[in-house]
Design a protein around this motif. Structure first.
Motif, PDB file in Angstrom:
ATOM      1  N   LEU A 226       0.834  -1.192   0.000  1.00 55.97           N
ATOM      2  CA  LEU A 226       0.000   0.000   0.000  1.00 55.97           C
ATOM      3  C   LEU A 226       0.873   1.248   0.000  1.00 55.97           C
ATOM      4  O   LEU A 226       0.618   2.204  -0.742  1.00 55.97           O
ATOM      5  N   TYR A 227       1.923   1.227   0.809  1.00 55.53           N
ATOM      6  CA  TYR A 227       2.843   2.367   0.841  1.00 55.53           C
ATOM      7  C   TYR A 227       3.526   2.548  -0.513  1.00 55.53           C
ATOM      8  O   TYR A 227       3.598   3.667  -1.036  1.00 55.53           O
ATOM      9  N   CYS A 228       4.014   1.454  -1.089  1.00 55.65           N
ATOM     10  CA  CYS A 228       4.683   1.535  -2.393  1.00 55.65           C
ATOM     11  C   CYS A 228       3.738   2.027  -3.475  1.00 55.65           C
ATOM     12  O   CYS A 228       4.130   2.798  -4.359  1.00 55.65           O
ATOM     13  N   TYR A 229       2.490   1.583  -3.409  1.00 55.75           N
ATOM     14  CA  TYR A 229       1.510   2.089  -4.377  1.00 55.75           C
ATOM     15  C   TYR A 229       1.379   3.596  -4.247  1.00 55.75           C
ATOM     16  O   TYR A 229       1.409   4.337  -5.235  1.00 55.75           O
ATOM     17  N   ARG A 230       1.220   4.056  -3.030  1.00 54.01           N
ATOM     18  CA  ARG A 230       0.936   5.476  -2.832  1.00 54.01           C
ATOM     19  C   ARG A 230       2.115   6.372  -3.212  1.00 54.01           C
ATOM     20  O   ARG A 230       1.909   7.449  -3.787  1.00 54.01           O
ATOM     21  N   VAL A 231       3.328   5.955  -2.893  1.00 57.41           N
ATOM     22  CA  VAL A 231       4.464   6.848  -3.146  1.00 57.41           C
ATOM     23  C   VAL A 231       5.121   6.611  -4.493  1.00 57.41           C
ATOM     24  O   VAL A 231       5.913   7.446  -4.936  1.00 57.41           O
ATOM     25  N   ALA A 232       4.826   5.489  -5.167  1.00 54.24           N
ATOM     26  CA  ALA A 232       5.496   5.199  -6.441  1.00 54.24           C
ATOM     27  C   ALA A 232       4.557   4.646  -7.496  1.00 54.24           C
ATOM     28  O   ALA A 232       4.618   5.057  -8.658  1.00 54.24           O
ATOM     29  N   GLY A 233       3.675   3.720  -7.134  1.00 52.80           N
ATOM     30  CA  GLY A 233       2.735   3.187  -8.112  1.00 52.80           C
ATOM     31  C   GLY A 233       1.857   4.279  -8.689  1.00 52.80           C
ATOM     32  O   GLY A 233       1.462   4.234  -9.859  1.00 52.80           O
ATOM     33  N   THR A 234       1.578   5.287  -7.872  1.00 54.78           N
ATOM     34  CA  THR A 234       0.771   6.412  -8.335  1.00 54.78           C
ATOM     35  C   THR A 234       1.436   7.137  -9.506  1.00 54.78           C
ATOM     36  O   THR A 234       0.743   7.687 -10.367  1.00 54.78           O
ATOM     37  N   VAL A 235       2.768   7.137  -9.533  1.00 55.37           N
ATOM     38  CA  VAL A 235       3.477   7.813 -10.626  1.00 55.37           C
ATOM     39  C   VAL A 235       3.135   7.156 -11.958  1.00 55.37           C
ATOM     40  O   VAL A 235       2.998   7.830 -12.988  1.00 55.37           O
ATOM     41  N   GLY A 236       2.981   5.827 -11.943  1.00 51.43           N
ATOM     42  CA  GLY A 236       2.576   5.136 -13.160  1.00 51.43           C
ATOM     43  C   GLY A 236       1.216   5.604 -13.645  1.00 51.43           C
ATOM     44  O   GLY A 236       1.002   5.788 -14.855  1.00 51.43           O
ATOM     45  N   LEU A 237       0.279   5.807 -12.704  1.00 50.33           N
ATOM     46  CA  LEU A 237      -1.049   6.287 -13.075  1.00 50.33           C
ATOM     47  C   LEU A 237      -1.008   7.730 -13.546  1.00 50.33           C
ATOM     48  O   LEU A 237      -1.758   8.119 -14.442  1.00 50.33           O
ATOM     49  N   MET A 238      -0.149   8.529 -12.931  1.00 48.46           N
ATOM     50  CA  MET A 238      -0.028   9.930 -13.342  1.00 48.46           C
ATOM     51  C   MET A 238       0.495  10.051 -14.768  1.00 48.46           C
ATOM     52  O   MET A 238       0.033  10.880 -15.552  1.00 48.46           O
ATOM     53  N   THR A 239       1.473   9.223 -15.104  1.00 50.20           N
ATOM     54  CA  THR A 239       2.158   9.374 -16.388  1.00 50.20           C
ATOM     55  C   THR A 239       1.548   8.553 -17.512  1.00 50.20           C
ATOM     56  O   THR A 239       1.831   8.813 -18.680  1.00 50.20           O
ATOM     57  N   LEU A 240       0.695   7.583 -17.193  1.00 49.64           N
ATOM     58  CA  LEU A 240       0.126   6.728 -18.233  1.00 49.64           C
ATOM     59  C   LEU A 240      -0.661   7.514 -19.287  1.00 49.64           C
ATOM     60  O   LEU A 240      -0.503   7.256 -20.493  1.00 49.64           O
ATOM     61  N   PRO A 241      -1.494   8.492 -18.906  1.00 48.24           N
ATOM     62  CA  PRO A 241      -2.185   9.269 -19.950  1.00 48.24           C
ATOM     63  C   PRO A 241      -1.224  10.038 -20.851  1.00 48.24           C
ATOM     64  O   PRO A 241      -1.554  10.336 -22.004  1.00 48.24           O
ATOM     65  N   ILE A 242      -0.046  10.371 -20.346  1.00 53.61           N
ATOM     66  CA  ILE A 242       0.944  11.081 -21.149  1.00 53.61           C
ATOM     67  C   ILE A 242       1.628  10.118 -22.118  1.00 53.61           C
ATOM     68  O   ILE A 242       1.822  10.421 -23.295  1.00 53.61           O
ATOM     69  N   MET A 243       1.969   8.943 -21.628  1.00 55.78           N
ATOM     70  CA  MET A 243       2.631   7.962 -22.501  1.00 55.78           C
ATOM     71  C   MET A 243       1.682   7.451 -23.570  1.00 55.78           C
ATOM     72  O   MET A 243       2.087   7.216 -24.702  1.00 55.78           O
ATOM     73  N   GLY A 244       0.409   7.274 -23.222  1.00 54.41           N
ATOM     74  CA  GLY A 244      -0.572   6.809 -24.197  1.00 54.41           C
ATOM     75  C   GLY A 244      -0.462   5.321 -24.461  1.00 54.41           C
ATOM     76  O   GLY A 244       0.515   4.665 -24.086  1.00 54.41           O
ATOM     77  N   THR A 245      -1.463   4.773 -25.130  1.00 50.96           N
ATOM     78  CA  THR A 245      -1.490   3.348 -25.440  1.00 50.96           C
ATOM     79  C   THR A 245      -1.506   3.140 -26.947  1.00 50.96           C
ATOM     80  O   THR A 245      -1.899   4.026 -27.705  1.00 50.96           O
ATOM     81  N   LEU A 246      -1.073   1.946 -27.352  1.00 50.97           N
ATOM     82  CA  LEU A 246      -0.986   1.624 -28.771  1.00 50.97           C
ATOM     83  C   LEU A 246      -2.356   1.675 -29.421  1.00 50.97           C
ATOM     84  O   LEU A 246      -2.525   2.211 -30.516  1.00 50.97           O
ATOM     85  N   GLU A 247      -3.356   1.116 -28.724  1.00 50.80           N
ATOM     86  CA  GLU A 247      -4.734   1.162 -29.193  1.00 50.80           C
ATOM     87  C   GLU A 247      -5.471   2.248 -28.420  1.00 50.80           C
ATOM     88  O   GLU A 247      -5.409   2.274 -27.188  1.00 50.80           O
ATOM     89  N   PRO A 248      -6.148   3.154 -29.091  1.00 53.20           N
ATOM     90  CA  PRO A 248      -6.857   4.215 -28.371  1.00 53.20           C
ATOM     91  C   PRO A 248      -8.050   3.660 -27.614  1.00 53.20           C
ATOM     92  O   PRO A 248      -8.553   2.577 -27.913  1.00 53.20           O
ATOM     93  N   GLY A 249      -8.488   4.402 -26.628  1.00 51.03           N
ATOM     94  CA  GLY A 249      -9.693   4.009 -25.913  1.00 51.03           C
ATOM     95  C   GLY A 249      -9.441   3.675 -24.465  1.00 51.03           C
ATOM     96  O   GLY A 249      -8.324   3.373 -24.040  1.00 51.03           O
ATOM     97  N   ARG A 250     -10.513   3.735 -23.704  1.00 48.55           N
ATOM     98  CA  ARG A 250     -10.463   3.519 -22.264  1.00 48.55           C
ATOM     99  C   ARG A 250     -10.050   2.091 -21.904  1.00 48.55           C
ATOM    100  O   ARG A 250      -9.313   1.861 -20.946  1.00 48.55           O
TER     101      ARG A 250
END
Length: 411
Positions: A226-250
Motif C-alpha cells: 500500500l505504501y509503495c503504491y501510494r508513493v510510487a505506483g501512483t506515478v505510473g497512473l499519473m504518467t500513463l495518460p501522457i505515454m498513451g497506449t498503442l490502441e486508443p480508448g479507455r
C-alpha cells in the motif's frame, strides 16, 4: 479508491497469499477502482475564472490559455477606436507567459536530472512534449516527498499534517488551473495539455506521505505494498495518460494500468533495498517485519548492520520479489504507444540493474550504495530498443548484446 489508512499491525491484518498475486492484492486494496468512470474527473481546460486581464502582473492570472485579442480582427473597430491598446497588452501577456512557462519547465527538467538520474535518462527518450509533462509531474512528486523528508522531517505532529492538508488544497487549485508559483504553472499547463489526467493518484501520493509520518515499520508485505503504491505506483497512473497506449480508448488504458502500477512498485522496492543502510540511520525499516522473522533476522540485527547468511537470504528473497514486479511491468510495454515504449523499457532496464549491483556488492547495502554507472546506462539503451522490437529477427542480436553486457534476460 485505496484505503484511507495503512492497515494496523495488530488489527485488520490482511492475509498475504503465498503467490502474492497482484490481482488479489489489488482487490483487497481497492486499487482497480481508480479507473472507474466516477474516478476520472476531466479538469476544465480553460477555467472561466482565469480570463485574461492585460494589466495584471500576477502569476495566477498568467495560467490561462484564453487570451482574447481585441481590436485586431475587425478593421472597422480599429478605425473607430484608435486609442485601443488591448492588442499590445495581450501580446505582451502571451510573451511573458511563454517565457515564465519555458523557465518553469526548464527548472522541472533540472530538478528531475538532479534527484533521479536514472529516471531522467529514461525521460530523455520521450518526445519534447511528453518529457516536459513528465518532468512537471516528477517535480510535483519531488516537492511532495520533500514535505516529509526535508526540513520538516522531525515534525511528526499536527503541523506537518496541516502542511499536507494545505498541499492537497493547492493540488486541487492546480487542477482548477491556478498555480501559486512557477513550478505549479508547469503542472497546470501539463493538465491542460493532457485533460485525461486524474487528480486521484496525486491525492493518493499525499496519503503516502502521511504514512511516512505515522509509521516507521511495516508489519506485512500488504502494508508495504500500500505504501509503495501510494508513493510510487501512483506515478505510473499519473504518467500513463501522457505515454498513451498503442490502441486508443479507455479499455486499452485500463489494460495498461496494472503493468504501470507494477513498474512503480518494482522501482520503489528497488529503492528500499538500495537504501536499507540510509533508512536505518533515520530509524526506518521498510522491509516487512514478517520477512525478517521468516529468516530469523531481528530489527536489532538490522540496526546493528549484521551482514550474515540470514541477511543475505533475506535480500535474495526481496530481490526475487522485486524482479517479479519488473516482469509484470514488462508485459505492459507492448500495450503502450510506440513512441513511449523505448523510454519505459529503458527506465525498467536501467533501474532493475540496481538489483544486480546489490548482488555484486555481496548484498552489503549497509555500507555500499548500489548504483549503475552512466556508461552502463547508455550502453543499455540499444538493448532496450531491441527488447521493444516485435520481430524475431532481432533476437540473436539481443541475446549477444545481453551476454556481452552481462544483463539478465529475466530482469
Amino acid at each position: 479508491m485505496v484505503m484511507e489508512r495503512a492497515p494496523s499491525a495488530r488489527n485488520n491484518r490482511l492475509t498475504l497469499s503465498p503467490s502474492e498475486n497482484i490481482d488479489a492484492i489489488h482487490d483487497r486494496l481497492g486499487i482497480d477502482k481508480l479507473w472507474e468512470a466516477n474516478d476520472l474527473p476531466t479538469p476544465p481546460r480553460h477555467p472561466s475564472h482565469l480570463t485574461h486581464q492585460p494589466h495584471s502582473s500576477s502569476l495566477r492570472d498568467t495560467t490561462s490559455d484564453d487570451v482574447t485579442v481585441v481590436g485586431d480582427a475587425n478593421p472597422a473597430a480599429r478605425a473607430t477606436m484608435p486609442w485601443d491598446t488591448t492588442t499590445g497588452a495581450a501580446m505582451e501577456f502571451v510573451r511573458k507567459r511563454g517565457l515564465v512557462l519555458k523557465k518553469s519547465y526548464e527548472e522541472c527538467r533540472r530538478i528531475t536530472a538532479l534527484f533521479s538520474k536514472t529516471f531522467y535518462m529514461g525521460t530523455t527518450l520521450f518526445s519534447e512534449k511528453k518529457r516536459r509533462a513528465i518532468w512537471a509531474i516528477y517535480t510535483w512528486c519531488r516537492r511532495t516527498d520533500d514535505l516529509v523528508d526535508g526540513p520538516r522531517a522531525n515534525d511528526k505532529g499536527n503541523e506537518l499534517r496541516r502542511v499536507l492538508a494545505d498541499w492537497e488544497t493547492r493540488l486541487e487549485d492546480i487542477f482548477r488551473g491556478k498555480g501559486r508559483d512557477a513550478l505549479d504553472l508547469a503542472l497546470v499547463d501539463t493538465i491542460a495539455n493532457y485533460p485525461e489526467l486524474s487528480i486521484s493518484p496525486f491525492q493518493d501520493m499525499i496519503k503516502g506521505m502521511m504514512m511516512d509520518i505515522e509509521q516507521s515499520t511495516f508489519e506485512t508485505f500488504d502494508d508495504l505494498y500500500l505504501y509503495c503504491y501510494r508513493v510510487a505506483g501512483t506515478v505510473g497512473l499519473m504518467t500513463l495518460p501522457i505515454m498513451g497506449t498503442l490502441e486508443p480508448g479507455r479499455q486499452s488504458m485500463m489494460e495498461a494500468t496494472k503493468p504501470a502500477l507494477a513498474l512503480g512498485i518494482a522501482q520503489q522496492l528497488t529503492n528500499i533495498l538500495r537504501d536499507v543502510g540510509e533508512d536505518r540511520l533515520r530509524g526506518r525499516i521498510y522491509l516487512p517485519l514478517e520477512d525478517l522473522r521468516r529468516f530469523n533476522y531481528t530489527e536489532e540485527d538490522l540496526m546493528n548492520c549484521v551482514l550474515d547468511s540470514r541477511y543475505k537470504n533475506l535480500m535474495k528473497f526481496e530481490i526475487a520479489r522485486a524482479r517479479r514486479y519488473y516482469r509484470q511491468a514488462q508485459k505492459g510495454i507492448a500495450l503502450l504507444d510506440e513512441e513511449s515504449q523505448l523510454a519505459v523499457q529503458a527506465s525498467l532496464d536501467m533501474y532493475s540493474q540496481i538489483l544486480d549491483e546489490i548482488e555484486e556488492n555481496g548484498y552489503d547495502n549497509f555500507n555500499r550504495r548500489a548504483y549503475v554507472s552512466k556508461t552502463k546506462k547508455l550502453l543499455t539503451v540499444p538493448i532496450s530498443y531491441m527488447r521493444t522490437r516485435q520481430s524475431q529477427a532481432w533476437q540473436p542480436f539481443l541475446m549477444a548484446a545481453e551476454s556481452v553486457m552481462g544483463i539478465r534476460r529475466d530482469v
